[in-house]
Each structure stands twice: as C-alpha cells, then as structure tokens.
Design a protein around this motif. Structure first.
Motif, short mmCIF file in Angstrom:
data_model
loop_
_atom_site.label_atom_id
_atom_site.label_comp_id
_atom_site.label_asym_id
_atom_site.label_seq_id
_atom_site.Cartn_x
_atom_site.Cartn_y
_atom_site.Cartn_z
N THR A 44 16.50 24.54 -46.40
CA THR A 44 16.06 25.85 -45.97
C THR A 44 14.93 25.73 -44.95
O THR A 44 14.36 24.65 -44.75
CB THR A 44 15.56 26.67 -47.17
OG1 THR A 44 14.36 26.05 -47.68
CG2 THR A 44 16.60 26.71 -48.29
N ARG A 45 14.59 26.85 -44.31
CA ARG A 45 13.48 26.86 -43.37
C ARG A 45 12.18 26.47 -44.06
O ARG A 45 11.32 25.79 -43.49
CB ARG A 45 13.35 28.23 -42.72
CG ARG A 45 12.24 28.33 -41.68
CD ARG A 45 12.21 29.71 -41.07
NE ARG A 45 13.43 29.98 -40.33
CZ ARG A 45 13.64 29.64 -39.07
NH1 ARG A 45 12.68 28.99 -38.40
NH2 ARG A 45 14.76 29.93 -38.45
N GLU A 46 12.03 26.89 -45.32
CA GLU A 46 10.81 26.56 -46.07
C GLU A 46 10.67 25.06 -46.26
O GLU A 46 9.56 24.51 -46.22
CB GLU A 46 10.82 27.26 -47.43
CG GLU A 46 9.55 27.02 -48.24
CD GLU A 46 9.58 27.72 -49.59
OE1 GLU A 46 8.57 27.62 -50.31
OE2 GLU A 46 10.61 28.33 -49.91
N ASP A 47 11.81 24.37 -46.46
CA ASP A 47 11.76 22.92 -46.63
C ASP A 47 11.23 22.22 -45.38
O ASP A 47 10.67 21.12 -45.47
CB ASP A 47 13.16 22.37 -46.95
CG ASP A 47 13.69 22.87 -48.28
OD1 ASP A 47 12.88 23.08 -49.20
OD2 ASP A 47 14.92 23.09 -48.38
N LEU A 48 11.40 22.82 -44.23
CA LEU A 48 11.00 22.20 -42.97
C LEU A 48 9.64 22.69 -42.48
O LEU A 48 9.16 22.20 -41.46
CB LEU A 48 12.06 22.50 -41.89
CG LEU A 48 13.48 22.02 -42.19
CD1 LEU A 48 14.43 22.46 -41.09
CD2 LEU A 48 13.52 20.51 -42.35
N THR A 49 9.03 23.62 -43.21
CA THR A 49 7.77 24.20 -42.76
C THR A 49 6.60 23.56 -43.50
O THR A 49 6.49 23.67 -44.72
CB THR A 49 7.75 25.72 -43.02
OG1 THR A 49 8.88 26.32 -42.37
CG2 THR A 49 6.47 26.34 -42.49
N PRO A 50 5.69 22.88 -42.79
CA PRO A 50 4.54 22.27 -43.46
C PRO A 50 3.63 23.32 -44.07
O PRO A 50 3.51 24.44 -43.56
CB PRO A 50 3.83 21.52 -42.31
CG PRO A 50 4.84 21.41 -41.22
CD PRO A 50 5.73 22.60 -41.35
N THR A 51 2.98 22.96 -45.16
CA THR A 51 1.99 23.84 -45.77
C THR A 51 0.73 23.83 -44.91
O THR A 51 0.21 22.76 -44.60
CB THR A 51 1.64 23.38 -47.19
OG1 THR A 51 2.85 23.32 -47.96
CG2 THR A 51 0.65 24.32 -47.86
N PRO A 65 6.47 14.50 -42.70
CA PRO A 65 7.82 14.22 -42.19
C PRO A 65 7.97 14.51 -40.70
O PRO A 65 8.83 13.94 -40.04
CB PRO A 65 8.70 15.15 -43.03
CG PRO A 65 7.95 15.30 -44.32
CD PRO A 65 6.51 15.33 -43.94
N GLU A 66 7.12 15.41 -40.16
CA GLU A 66 7.18 15.72 -38.73
C GLU A 66 6.39 14.72 -37.88
O GLU A 66 6.37 14.81 -36.66
CB GLU A 66 6.62 17.12 -38.46
CG GLU A 66 7.38 18.25 -39.13
CD GLU A 66 7.06 18.38 -40.60
OE1 GLU A 66 7.94 18.86 -41.34
OE2 GLU A 66 5.95 17.99 -41.02
N GLY A 67 5.69 13.78 -38.54
CA GLY A 67 4.91 12.79 -37.81
C GLY A 67 3.47 13.20 -37.54
O GLY A 67 2.81 12.61 -36.68
N ALA A 118 -5.55 12.62 -38.66
CA ALA A 118 -6.40 12.93 -37.53
C ALA A 118 -5.93 14.20 -36.81
O ALA A 118 -6.74 15.07 -36.45
CB ALA A 118 -6.42 11.76 -36.55
N ARG A 119 -4.62 14.33 -36.64
CA ARG A 119 -4.08 15.52 -35.97
C ARG A 119 -4.26 16.76 -36.83
O ARG A 119 -4.56 17.84 -36.30
CB ARG A 119 -2.60 15.30 -35.65
CG ARG A 119 -2.00 16.38 -34.76
CD ARG A 119 -2.57 16.30 -33.38
NE ARG A 119 -2.00 17.35 -32.53
CZ ARG A 119 -2.72 18.24 -31.88
NH1 ARG A 119 -4.04 18.20 -31.97
NH2 ARG A 119 -2.16 19.15 -31.13
N ARG A 120 -4.09 16.63 -38.13
CA ARG A 120 -4.28 17.79 -39.01
C ARG A 120 -5.72 18.30 -38.92
O ARG A 120 -5.97 19.51 -38.87
CB ARG A 120 -3.94 17.43 -40.46
CG ARG A 120 -2.47 17.25 -40.74
CD ARG A 120 -2.17 17.16 -42.22
NE ARG A 120 -2.74 15.98 -42.86
CZ ARG A 120 -2.15 14.79 -42.89
NH1 ARG A 120 -0.98 14.62 -42.31
NH2 ARG A 120 -2.72 13.77 -43.52
N ILE A 121 -6.66 17.36 -38.91
CA ILE A 121 -8.08 17.73 -38.82
C ILE A 121 -8.37 18.39 -37.47
O ILE A 121 -9.04 19.42 -37.40
CB ILE A 121 -8.96 16.49 -39.04
CG1 ILE A 121 -8.80 15.99 -40.49
CG2 ILE A 121 -10.42 16.81 -38.76
CD1 ILE A 121 -9.45 14.65 -40.76
#
Length: 224
Positions: free
Chosen positions: A56-63, A129-131, A135-138
C-alpha cells in the motif's frame, strides 16, 4: 565499568573530532532477545491467482519526525537520557564542557520518527528503505550540526514496555570495549554536545530506541 575514558587526553579528543567530522558515526544495531521466539509454521502456499504480497501507499511512506509522544514513552526517553549523562559524567573528565549533553527537541523528534518507522515498516537500520541516512533525516528537520551520530537498540520480549528494556539497551551499549566506532564510544564521544532520544513500542513485544547525537556549531569542548 572500565575507567579508560577517565584518562582522556587532548590527543583522544582530537582523534574523536577527526573521525566524527569525516563521516557520521553509524554503529551496528544492538538487538536483545529476552525470550526464545518460537518458530512460526511455514505459510500455506498461495492459491492460484491469489496475490502473494500487497503493498500500500502507507507501506512506502516513511514516518515523519514526531514532536510529541505518549507520557509512558517520554518517561522511558527521559530515563535513557539520564543514563547517557550519568555514563558520560562517570567516564569523561570533569573539565570537559560536554561531559553532560543537552537535550535537543528537534533531534528527539527525528529519533522518534525513525524508531516508529522501523517498527511500522519492519526493518532495523540506520538507513531507510529509500536510502535516507541519519544525517539526512537530521538535516531535513532543520537541525544544524558540525558532526552527527546515531545509536539504535532493540529489545524483544515481555518487558519491552518497561524501564528494564531501557536499562538492557544501555547496559548492552556500555558493556562494549573502548572504541570510538561502537555504541559505547559513540555514547561517550567527547565531541557531542546535544542528544535526542526516541522510543517506540509495539504491543506484540518490540521496543526500539534511537539516540541521535550532534556536535553543535561553535560549541565549546572545554568547560572553562
């Protein structure tokens, strides 16, 4: 507990600065299994024309980062924050201005989001999973830093929603040998100035804690 860090020298600090500024410190994941997990029976073969997997779209959407959490989880985060600072004060010299880390709400939001995402999408890693790296999240959350690092620990079992799980993860980190590249060394790294901690839990018996560390721009290492 080893007292090696009590002998921290200027050379140790310089090496910590070189290592952590060269690349983010992403340690191996700590996994603690409290009970034997019974093997599940093999799944029945799919029927003819039956879909094997539905995404589903939810499975592919990061929290996304979570600015708030429940009272129970915040209590566990506060406990882990206290354990981190107690360990640093016991193992780092008193003259060091970063022996006690400051809490950072933005880092905590990033850590909570990553912990929740790992549980929801069933993976345990520093990279999504998206790579997307820590560091990028921060950076995406607007947090500036000179260097950053991340620790992740997960516990399975009946006590995962209790304080004991936090102690188990912290003890697993601190029982590692002296090194700047493992969980213990990351937690005690003298270059860090701030930390944010995010804990997530699922009723089926999984608790994951993420610790995000940064060295803030223009921060001083010395206390005087």
């Amino acid at each position: 507990m080893s007292d090696d860090w009590l002998q921290l020298t200027e050379e140790d600090i310089a090496r910590a600065q070189r290592l952590t500024r060269a690349r983010p410190v992403m340690t191996e994941i700590i996994t603690i299994t409290r009970d034997e997990i019974p093997a599940e029976p093999p799944p029945a073969p799919p029927r003819r024309n039956e879909a094997i997997l539905t995404i589903t779209r939810e499975d592919l959407t990061p929290t996304p980062p979570q600015a708030s959490t429940t009272a129970d989880l915040r209590e566990l985060e506060t406990l882990m924050f206290a354990l981190v600072n107690t360990a640093r004060q016991h193992n780092l010299p008193g003259w060091l201005g970063t022996a006690r880390l400051k809490w950072h709400d933005g880092l905590a939001a990033v850590a909570r989001g990553h912990s929740a995402d790992m549980l929801r999408r069933q993976y345990v890693a520093h990279v999504t999973p998206e790579g997307i790296t820590a560091a990028r999240r921060i950076e995406r959350h607007g947090v500036g830093y000179v260097a950053c690092g991340e620790n992740i620990g997960i516990v399975y079992g009946e006590t995962t929603n209790m304080a004991q799980a936090v102690h188990d993860i912290h003890n697993a980190f601190m029982n590692q040998p002296r090194s700047l590249t493992n969980h213990r060394g990351n937690l005690l790294n003298p270059i860090w100035t701030h930390v944010g901690i995010g804990v997530a839990y699922t009723p089926d018996g999984s608790l994951v804690a993420t610790q995000n560390f940064i060295s803030a721009p223009a921060a001083r290492l010395r206390g005087r």
